[in-house]
Design a protein around this motif. Sequence first.
Motif, short mmCIF file in Angstrom:
data_model
loop_
_atom_site.label_atom_id
_atom_site.label_comp_id
_atom_site.label_asym_id
_atom_site.label_seq_id
_atom_site.Cartn_x
_atom_site.Cartn_y
_atom_site.Cartn_z
N THR A 124 43.71 52.20 42.02
CA THR A 124 44.74 52.77 41.16
C THR A 124 44.44 52.63 39.67
O THR A 124 44.82 53.50 38.88
CB THR A 124 46.10 52.11 41.44
N ARG A 125 43.76 51.57 39.26
CA ARG A 125 43.51 51.35 37.83
C ARG A 125 42.15 51.85 37.39
O ARG A 125 42.02 52.42 36.31
CB ARG A 125 43.64 49.85 37.51
N LEU A 126 41.14 51.64 38.23
CA LEU A 126 39.79 52.05 37.85
C LEU A 126 39.42 53.43 38.40
O LEU A 126 38.37 53.96 38.05
CB LEU A 126 38.77 51.01 38.33
N GLY A 127 40.26 53.97 39.27
CA GLY A 127 40.01 55.31 39.78
C GLY A 127 38.88 55.40 40.78
O GLY A 127 38.35 56.49 41.03
N ILE A 128 38.50 54.29 41.39
CA ILE A 128 37.44 54.31 42.41
C ILE A 128 38.05 54.81 43.71
O ILE A 128 39.16 54.43 44.08
CB ILE A 128 36.85 52.90 42.59
N THR A 129 37.32 55.64 44.42
CA THR A 129 37.83 56.14 45.69
C THR A 129 38.04 54.99 46.67
O THR A 129 37.31 53.99 46.63
CB THR A 129 36.87 57.18 46.30
N SER A 130 39.00 55.15 47.55
CA SER A 130 39.34 54.07 48.47
C SER A 130 38.17 53.69 49.38
O SER A 130 38.00 52.52 49.71
CB SER A 130 40.55 54.48 49.33
N LEU A 131 37.37 54.67 49.79
CA LEU A 131 36.23 54.36 50.66
C LEU A 131 35.24 53.43 49.98
O LEU A 131 34.80 52.43 50.55
CB LEU A 131 35.53 55.66 51.07
N VAL A 132 34.91 53.73 48.73
CA VAL A 132 33.94 52.93 48.00
C VAL A 132 34.52 51.56 47.66
O VAL A 132 33.87 50.52 47.83
CB VAL A 132 33.49 53.66 46.72
N ALA A 133 35.76 51.54 47.18
CA ALA A 133 36.39 50.29 46.76
C ALA A 133 36.53 49.31 47.92
O ALA A 133 36.16 48.14 47.82
CB ALA A 133 37.75 50.57 46.13
N THR A 134 37.07 49.80 49.03
CA THR A 134 37.31 48.90 50.17
C THR A 134 36.02 48.52 50.88
O THR A 134 35.91 47.43 51.43
CB THR A 134 38.28 49.54 51.15
N LEU A 135 35.03 49.41 50.87
CA LEU A 135 33.74 49.07 51.46
C LEU A 135 33.05 47.97 50.66
O LEU A 135 32.48 47.01 51.23
CB LEU A 135 32.85 50.31 51.53
N GLY A 136 33.12 48.07 49.33
CA GLY A 136 32.58 47.01 48.49
C GLY A 136 33.32 45.70 48.67
O GLY A 136 32.71 44.63 48.73
N MET A 137 34.66 45.78 48.75
CA MET A 137 35.45 44.57 48.97
C MET A 137 35.12 43.93 50.32
O MET A 137 35.06 42.71 50.44
CB MET A 137 36.94 44.91 48.89
N ASN A 138 34.86 44.76 51.33
CA ASN A 138 34.51 44.22 52.63
C ASN A 138 33.21 43.42 52.56
O ASN A 138 33.09 42.35 53.18
CB ASN A 138 34.36 45.36 53.64
N ALA A 139 32.24 43.92 51.79
CA ALA A 139 30.98 43.18 51.62
C ALA A 139 31.23 41.83 50.95
O ALA A 139 30.63 40.81 51.33
CB ALA A 139 30.00 44.02 50.81
N VAL A 140 32.10 41.81 49.95
CA VAL A 140 32.44 40.55 49.27
C VAL A 140 33.10 39.58 50.25
O VAL A 140 32.77 38.37 50.28
CB VAL A 140 33.36 40.82 48.07
N LEU A 141 34.00 40.07 51.06
CA LEU A 141 34.71 39.20 52.00
C LEU A 141 33.78 38.67 53.09
O LEU A 141 33.88 37.51 53.49
CB LEU A 141 35.87 39.98 52.63
N VAL A 142 32.88 39.52 53.57
CA VAL A 142 31.91 39.06 54.57
C VAL A 142 31.02 37.97 53.97
O VAL A 142 30.72 36.97 54.62
CB VAL A 142 31.07 40.25 55.07
N GLY A 143 30.60 38.16 52.71
CA GLY A 143 29.82 37.12 52.04
C GLY A 143 30.61 35.83 51.89
O GLY A 143 30.05 34.73 52.03
N THR A 144 31.91 35.95 51.62
CA THR A 144 32.76 34.77 51.52
C THR A 144 32.84 34.03 52.84
O THR A 144 32.82 32.79 52.88
CB THR A 144 34.17 35.17 51.04
N VAL A 145 32.95 34.77 53.93
CA VAL A 145 32.97 34.15 55.26
C VAL A 145 31.70 33.34 55.49
O VAL A 145 31.73 32.19 55.96
CB VAL A 145 33.14 35.23 56.35
#
Length: 373
Positions: A124-145
């Motif tokens: 909503t703030r940076l205008g990144i498409t949901s597919l790209v934003a959530t896919l990148g966030m998923n990579a961060v979360l997997v790394g956190t695991v």
Amino acid sequence: MAGVQPSVASAPWRRRFRLGAFGPIWTATILLFAVSPIVAHGSLSNSALQAMLPFAGILAIAAIGQTLVIQQGGLDLSVPGTFSLGVVLVTVVPGGDPGKLALGLVVVLGVGLAAGLLNGLLVTRLGITSLVATLGMNAVLVGTVLQVTHGSINYKVTRNWADFASSKVAGVPTPTVVALILVLAVAAYMRRSVWGRRFDLVGASPLAARSAGLPVARYQLISYVAAGVCYAFAGALLAGFLGSPQLFAGNEYLLPTIAAVVLGGTALGGGRGSVIATAVGVLFLSQLEQVVELLGASQAVQDIIQGVIVALGMGLRNAPWRRLFGARAGFAGARAATASGPLVGSGPSASNGPPGGSLERSSEEEETVDVKP
């Protein structure tokens, strides 16, 4: 009056279509349960249902979040990472100590909220498409695991959480009961509250909602936050039910959450949705998976079936049913009008029409022509 019959006749068809937008999944689920014992013997036995319902409940909780995001025109691909992190944190934070279970659950929900908040801000703030934003966030979360566990979970869930997740209420598995309560609560709030109706409006037409003065970005942000909490809590509940969960248990929940939403009738492009219909879609998928397993099919076949379901659901959703039914109703109305007599304003019977009929319409048309430059 006969001249307006086609539009009047087509209106009931359109109303029926809108009212039945989430109806097909109910019919499909009833038919599946009716056919299941014929195709796969024992698929409706008590033991089979008791084995299926807990996982259906956990999937339904995660699918609630995906429904809210898809209603706002997004698609959340961070399900695996958030779900897996919920599994890990409810196990690692208490470290086997029942007294620290509350702390573990708070951390799980807080991390899910934070992940959803970051997703929402990126969209909503940076205008990144949901597919790209959530896919990148998923990579961060997997790394956190991986960072938290170093590749393996050295603890089991606390005994009190395992007892809760594996217990039953009136013979129904607790995860299923929790999912039912959440689905009904969210559905009631979305339907009865002003906020819920506005949420539907924002999803159906962000431009119209923005013109009406609604904070579109805020509603979209909240959908991602709620989704993150749902995924994390579903992961924690799965960990409690299994006792010793896999490290990346969330990998199996991305496609099913999307498939359940599509089966429930919510369009992937956004718009009005129903968490109850999504929950019925979860029940359909869970029973179908059980039937396929009893028939001896592999996991690959199950994944193929889910992919086909998503494709068919999108195809049927995008088919021009409303236009087709409207055309048929209009044709029927025209035939009825022709059978009842000549249209108003045509032929010698025009004088028998209602006052201000075709003559008044002609004068209006003339006025319209006169004001044209």
